[in-house]
Design a protein around this motif. Structure first.
Motif, PDB file in Angstrom:
ATOM      1  N   TYR A 134       0.862  -1.176   0.000  1.00  0.00           N
ATOM      2  CA  TYR A 134       0.000   0.000   0.000  1.00  0.00           C
ATOM      3  C   TYR A 134       0.900   1.228   0.000  1.00  0.00           C
ATOM      4  O   TYR A 134       1.794   1.355   0.853  1.00  0.00           O
ATOM      5  N   GLN A 154      -3.682   0.563  -3.155  1.00  0.00           N
ATOM      6  CA  GLN A 154      -3.044  -0.764  -3.178  1.00  0.00           C
ATOM      7  C   GLN A 154      -2.314  -0.935  -4.502  1.00  0.00           C
ATOM      8  O   GLN A 154      -2.888  -0.702  -5.578  1.00  0.00           O
ATOM      9  N   GLU A 176      -7.756   1.940  -1.849  1.00  0.00           N
ATOM     10  CA  GLU A 176      -7.420   1.135  -0.674  1.00  0.00           C
ATOM     11  C   GLU A 176      -8.587   0.281  -0.204  1.00  0.00           C
ATOM     12  O   GLU A 176      -8.398  -0.893   0.164  1.00  0.00           O
ATOM     13  N   GLY A 179      -8.707  -2.704  -2.383  1.00  0.00           N
ATOM     14  CA  GLY A 179      -7.520  -3.537  -2.220  1.00  0.00           C
ATOM     15  C   GLY A 179      -7.522  -4.350  -0.949  1.00  0.00           C
ATOM     16  O   GLY A 179      -6.968  -5.463  -0.909  1.00  0.00           O
ATOM     17  N   ARG A 180      -8.146  -3.854   0.109  1.00  0.00           N
ATOM     18  CA  ARG A 180      -8.166  -4.580   1.382  1.00  0.00           C
ATOM     19  C   ARG A 180      -9.051  -5.825   1.332  1.00  0.00           C
ATOM     20  O   ARG A 180      -9.047  -6.628   2.269  1.00  0.00           O
TER      21      ARG A 180
END
Length: 289
Positions: A134, A154, A176, A179-180
């Motif tokens: 990240y 990300q 983000e 991406g998580r």
């Protein structure tokens, strides 16, 4: 010596050596790309295109040196590199010939189908994840994803291989929060679009640009090619149904491993006769779903 040099004729049999003579090709002694590597690229491209067929004899060191106005050492290195790449066979007393083993197959796709062909890529290729982290979005990424510069996104770097040989270098950026929803292992097992859709992202469309570039040393190592080799450079912004950018990707393809094709037809318009992609309607808009 600032002019382009070379003296390759059309493919034919040389009266002096009996070797296959490729079509006319030129090298530039003022280029930053080494002369031996320019010759290597010319010969390699002619092998992949079929101009130099399996088993065809290649010019010897002296003949190659004379044609390109280079030293015999330069010509020898070009032929040695071609052999090291598995594209030619060098035999003492018999010269150099194109390898009998055909080049590895390429993946071909239409321009309309250039957005990841998930089923084909998943079955035919393997993926290695080089980086997964990240990072703060730099200017280009921030502009593409419509976020403020410095916003955490990300980032994943992958290499996709076909039949054990690297074919593409991919760098992807996603917001983000998206991406998580997946991890590094999943990125090595599934296409990114598949992962996003599994986690509720509804992909709607994309804007893509295609150009060409030369391989930087780090990318060249990842793709098992020489620095300065040509690459297809694809940049794509993917949006969801709410018009939110959900992915920014840059893919560098080896042109000997990945090609695109386009079907065209001749149509009459107010401006006159024009070529039209079969993936478009008469107004010029895409028909793809």
């Amino acid at each position: 010596m600032g002019e382009f040099m070379g003296d390759m004729g059309r493919e034919q049999k040389s009266q002096s050596s009996g070797t296959a003579v490729p079509r006319r090709a030129l090298i530039d002694p003022t280029s930053r790309v080494p002369l031996y590597h320019q010759i290597l690229i010319i010969l390699r491209n002619q092998i992949f295109s079929g101009e130099l067929r399996p088993g065809a004899a290649l010019p010897g060191e002296q003949e190659l040196a004379e044609r390109f106005a280079v030293s015999r050492i330069t010509a020898k290195r070009a032929l040695n590199e071609l052999a090291d790449a598995g594209l030619a066979v060098r035999e003492r007393g018999r010269g150099t010939r194109v390898s009998d083993t055909p080049p590895a197959p390429t993946i071909k796709t239409s321009v309309e189908g250039w957005l990841e062909n998930i089923s084909l890529m998943g079955v035919a290729t393997d993926v290695e994840v080089l980086e997964f982290d990240y990072v703060p979005a730099l200017a280009e990424v921030a502009e593409a994803l419509l976020v403020k510069q410095g916003t955490i996104v990300q980032r994943t770097v992958r290499v996709r291989s076909l039949d054990g040989e690297p074919m593409s270098h991919l760098v992807t950026y996603v917001p983000e929060d998206i991406g998580r929803s997946f991890d590094r292992d999943e990125m090595g097992s599934f296409p990114l679009l598949t992962l996003m859709e599994r986690h509720g992202v509804k992909v709607a469309d994309a804007r893509q640009s295609v150009s060409a570039t030369l391989a930087e040393p780090e990318i060249a190592r990842a793709l098992s090619i020489h620095a300065g080799s040509p690459l297809i450079d694809v940049r794509r912004i993917v949006r969801d149904v709410d018009d939110r950018p959900v992915e920014f990707i840059r893919v560098l393809y080896r042109p000997d491993k990945y090609q695109f094709e386009m079907n065209l037809k001749r149509v009459r318009r107010r401006e006159g006769m024009q070529w039209q992609s079969l993936g478009q309607d008469p107004s010029g808009r895409s028909n793809d779903k």
